[in-house]
Write an enzyme that holds these catalytic residues in place. Structure first.
Site, PDB file in Angstrom:
ATOM      1  CG  PHE A 132      -1.924   1.180   1.100  1.00 36.88           C
ATOM      2  CD1 PHE A 132      -3.082   1.048   0.352  1.00 36.88           C
ATOM      3  CD2 PHE A 132      -1.654   2.406   1.690  1.00 36.88           C
ATOM      4  CE1 PHE A 132      -3.965   2.115   0.206  1.00 36.88           C
ATOM      5  CE2 PHE A 132      -2.537   3.478   1.542  1.00 36.88           C
ATOM      6  CZ  PHE A 132      -3.689   3.332   0.803  1.00 36.88           C
ATOM      7  CG  ASP A 217       5.657   3.383   1.900  1.00 37.94           C
ATOM      8  OD1 ASP A 217       5.654   3.958   3.009  1.00 37.94           O
ATOM      9  OD2 ASP A 217       4.646   3.300   1.175  1.00 37.94           O
ATOM     10  CE  LYS A 246      -0.230   5.365   7.733  1.00 37.01           C
ATOM     11  NZ  LYS A 246      -1.641   5.631   7.920  1.00 37.01           N
TER      12      LYS A 246
HETATM   13  N1  PLP Z   1       2.428   4.178   2.501  1.00 34.18           N
HETATM   14  C1  PLP Z   1       2.048   3.370   3.509  1.00 34.18           C
HETATM   15  C2  PLP Z   1       2.932   2.225   3.890  1.00 34.18           C
HETATM   16  C3  PLP Z   1       0.862   3.591   4.189  1.00 34.18           C
HETATM   17  O1  PLP Z   1       0.494   2.780   5.184  1.00 34.18           O
HETATM   18  C4  PLP Z   1       0.054   4.694   3.800  1.00 34.18           C
HETATM   19  C5  PLP Z   1      -1.229   4.942   4.467  1.00 34.18           C
HETATM   20  O2  PLP Z   1      -1.798   4.123   5.121  1.00 34.18           O
HETATM   21  C6  PLP Z   1       0.487   5.502   2.747  1.00 34.18           C
HETATM   22  C7  PLP Z   1       1.671   5.224   2.125  1.00 34.18           C
HETATM   23  C8  PLP Z   1      -0.335   6.683   2.310  1.00 34.18           C
HETATM   24  O3  PLP Z   1      -0.236   7.674   3.253  1.00 34.18           O
HETATM   25  P1  PLP Z   1      -1.263   8.923   3.239  1.00 34.18           P
HETATM   26  O4  PLP Z   1      -2.603   8.371   3.639  1.00 34.18           O
HETATM   27  O5  PLP Z   1      -0.698   9.865   4.248  1.00 34.18           O
HETATM   28  O6  PLP Z   1      -1.253   9.480   1.863  1.00 34.18           O
END
Ligand code: PLP
Length: 391
Positions: A132, A217, A246
């Site tokens: 994700f 990520d 986050k």
């Molecule tokens: N990358 C990861 C691993 C995530 O868990 C998330 C959101 O849950 C995102 C990217 C996307 O982040 P945002 O909701 O701040 O755009």
């Protein structure tokens, strides 16, 4: 609730609860009911709700300067960049506002870097099944989960997907067009999937052999969530680029892309930008978060409470083997895969005053604040036990 349901896009299935206040591991609704928050706003409030140092830093900054354009320098931005680069593999940071934006930045940087290396058609990025990475078009295309793609095709070209934890499959997928590999060191939304001990080293090796950038990520697992400042630090491997968001600013919106200097240099003035990126208030909050993670006992607490929680969940698994399939995680990101749907369990917990989450229908996900105490974990374990006993 009525106004929210009528006047806001219905993109979330919300619980019938309006939260009005938070402190530490707890939040309260409009009727004064207290909840123990084992979700932390989805891994955002790692230091708990309204941490006094974060509140103080943001308030002090708000009185001085709330926003200026990135045509000017600001002290909080420089200080957070200093703390992030001084405590990671990276030399430079690009600030933005969310996880998706951080990943979007990383994907753009990978393409630009590849082009500057003289590789005209090398723009493909390999990502992992059940990943994700966000909801923008590029990050959605990078996210290898069909359910998020539905209704939005055609996606951005240039992504190939392989199974997580399978370095052989990754090696086979590399071709002359590949420029980077993007992955979460531990997958969050995809079910709290931890890598085998040597997997990330093998991924690094594939990247080195083929001259690919390795992008981690760490939007969900960074900022102390796994018991170290960054998750990659558990595995003896460094990426070329890393993304954060986050928990970065203790609940205020902030994202960051970190990179080694020779990679970061592919971007020059005008390559990429964000109006709000590096906002002084969010940066001041981020500095407070970093100081606490670096100098307090939060990471230690995360490790010991993570072990304690995991042991408690494992012992539930021994007692309810027909319901619980497996427990996995690191630090305080823990998944409990069930043989049954988890939705009802989450609702029952909420009614009884504990907020947990379920991902991929059958995986209960626990993301308590890193300051959680033993008694609070015991309360959660006891509640789960009483629910399982009735099933
Ligand atoms: N990358 C990861 C691993 C995530 O868990 C998330 C959101 O849950 C995102 C990217 C996307 O982040 P945002 O909701 O701040 O755009």
């Amino acid at each position: 609730m009525r106004i929210t349901n009528e006047n806001i896009f219905q993109t979330y299935s919300r619980y019938p609860v309006t939260l009005v206040r938070g402190k530490g591991t707890k939040v309260w609704d409009e009727r004064g009911k207290e909840y123990l928050d084992f979700l932390s706003g989805i891994a955002v409030c790692n230091l708990g709700h309204c941490h006094p140092a974060v509140v103080r830093a943001a308030q002090a900054q708000m009185k001085k300067l709330i926003h200026v354009s990135n045509f000017f320098y600001t002290e909080p931005q420089a200080e957070l960049a200093r703390l992030l680069t001084g405590n990671s593999f990276a030399d430079q940071v690009f600030f933005c506002n969310s996880g998706a934006e951080a990943n979007e930045s990383a994907l753009k940087l990978a393409r630009k870097f590849s082009l500057q290396q003289g590789n005209q058609n090398r723009y493909e990025v390999i990502t992992m099944h059940y990943s994700f990475h966000g909801r923008t078009f590029a990050t959605l295309s990078a996210t290898a989960q069909k359910k998020f793609h539905a209704g939005f095709e055609p996606l951005l070209p240039g992504f190939r997907y392989v199974p997580f934890n399978d370095a052989g499959a990754l090696k086979k997928a590399v071709n002359k067009n590949t420029c980077a590999v993007l992955l979460e060191p531990i997958q969050g939304e995809g079910g709290v999937n931890c890598p085998d001990d040597d997997y990330l080293k093998k991924v690094r090796k594939v990247c080195d052999e083929h001259g690919l950038l390795l992008i981690f990520d760490e939007v969900q697992v960074g900022m102390g969530r796994t018991g170290k400042l960054f998750a990659y630090q558990h595995y003896g491997v460094e990426p070329d680029i890393m993304t954060l968001a986050k928990a970065l600013a203790g609940g205020l919106p902030a994202g960051a892309m970190l990179a080694k200097k020779h990679v970061a240099e592919s971007f020059s003035p005008g390559s990429h930008a964000s109006t709000f990126g590096g906002n002084p208030v969010c940066m001041a909050a981020g500095v407070a978060v970093m100081e606490i993670l670096l100098h307090g006992t939060v990471l230690e607490n995360c490790r010991s409470m993570g072990t304690y929680f995991m042991q408690g969940l494992e012992s539930l698994k021994q007692r309810y083997p027909s319901i619980i399939k497996v427990v996995r995680g690191k630090g305080l990101i823990i998944g409990m895969e069930l043989n049954i749907e988890g939705k009802e369990i989450v609702s029952t917990c909420l009614k009884q005053g504990i907020i947990i989450n379920c991902t991929l229908d059958k995986i209960l996900r626990f993301l308590p604040p890193l300051i959680v105490k033993k008694q609070e974990i015991d309360r959660c374990l006891k509640m789960l036990e009483s629910i399982f006993a009735k099933l």
